[in-house]
Design a protein around this motif. Structure first.
Motif: not given
Length: 253
Positions: A186-211
């Motif tokens: 959802s729109d984070p409403n930060v600064g003059d303009a903004s957006f947010a995203f998530r990356i889910i990274t997986e390798s060998g059964g392990f996961t990292l989440v980057a927001d």
């Protein structure tokens, strides 16, 4: 936030699994799989956010440094990762080597994890800071300042890349396969303009989440991201991004 940091995080998480999952035959072993296995994290489609007219005077590197987040604005128990060149005086690492097996398919999606100044060339100044925390967590801030008229184009270019890379794959420097999924927030409403995203990274059964939250203040773009085996609390990420925008605002003429 870089693909290298995500890959290193996956390696560290895998090492944790090996250590916590081993024991002697005589000792009881708890089921530690739930501590390190892939969390059930959902993704919403990424939707581009319109950029307001971004105008003003660009910041130089010194101003970006003064505006950078400090440890007091981060969660407890985080430390600064020193820059090998600027802080430790080491020679810059070569861009590639024969032993480096890293790749991205499609290649354009490598830009998803590249610094803002790399994704959108032509910045007046740029700066990246990395912080490391407990339990294989990391926080990164990446900023780039542009001449009047170029910031909105850079803001749009970052989103265009994200929209075109919902799913992609690659390998790390050792050739280990990594898969990536990108979604919006959802729109984070930060600064003059903004957006947010998530990356889910997986390798060998392990996961990292980057927001991540990308915010524009005047003609400067800054990205604040947090990477961990489980998602960061949204209010914590929003607090850091808001602090980053406020610090940039204080430096903007």
């Amino acid at each position: 936030m870089t693909r290298r940091s995500l890959a290193l995080g996956l390696t560290a998480t895998a090492a944790l699994f090996v250590v916590t999952g081993c024991g002697s035959d005589d000792s009881p072993r708890a089921d530690t799989t739930t501590q390190v296995s892939a969390p059930q994290v959902g993704l919403a489609p990424f939707t581009a956010a319109p950029a307001a007219p971004l105008s003003g005077t660009p910041l130089d590197r010194d101003a970006l440094q003064r505006a950078a987040l400090t440890l007091s604005e981060l969660p407890a128990d985080f430390d600064i990762v020193p820059d090998p060149v600027d802080d430790l005086g080491l020679a810059p690492a070569p861009e590639s080597s024969e032993a480096d097996k890293s790749s991205t398919d499609p290649a354009v999606c490598a830009q998803v994890l590249a610094p803002i100044a790399t994704q959108a060339a032509g910045s007046v100044a740029d700066l990246s800071d990395m912080f490391t925390g407990p339990d294989f967590t990391s926080i990164d801030q990446d900023s780039a300042s542009y001449a009047d008229g170029a910031a909105a184009a850079a803001f749009e270019k970052l989103q265009t890349t994200l929209a075109g890379c919902a799913e992609y794959s690659g390998t790390d420097a050792d050739g280990t396969t990594i898969t990536y999924r990108v979604g919006g927030a959802s729109d984070p409403n930060v600064g003059d303009a903004s957006f947010a995203f998530r990356i889910i990274t997986e390798s060998g059964g392990f996961t990292l989440v980057a927001d991540a939250i990308v915010a524009a203040v005047g003609t400067t773009l800054t990205q604040v991201s947090a990477t961990a085996p489980s998602p960061i609390a949204p209010d914590v990420l929003h607090s850091m991004a808001s602090a980053a925008a406020d610090r940039l605002r204080a430096q903007t003429p």
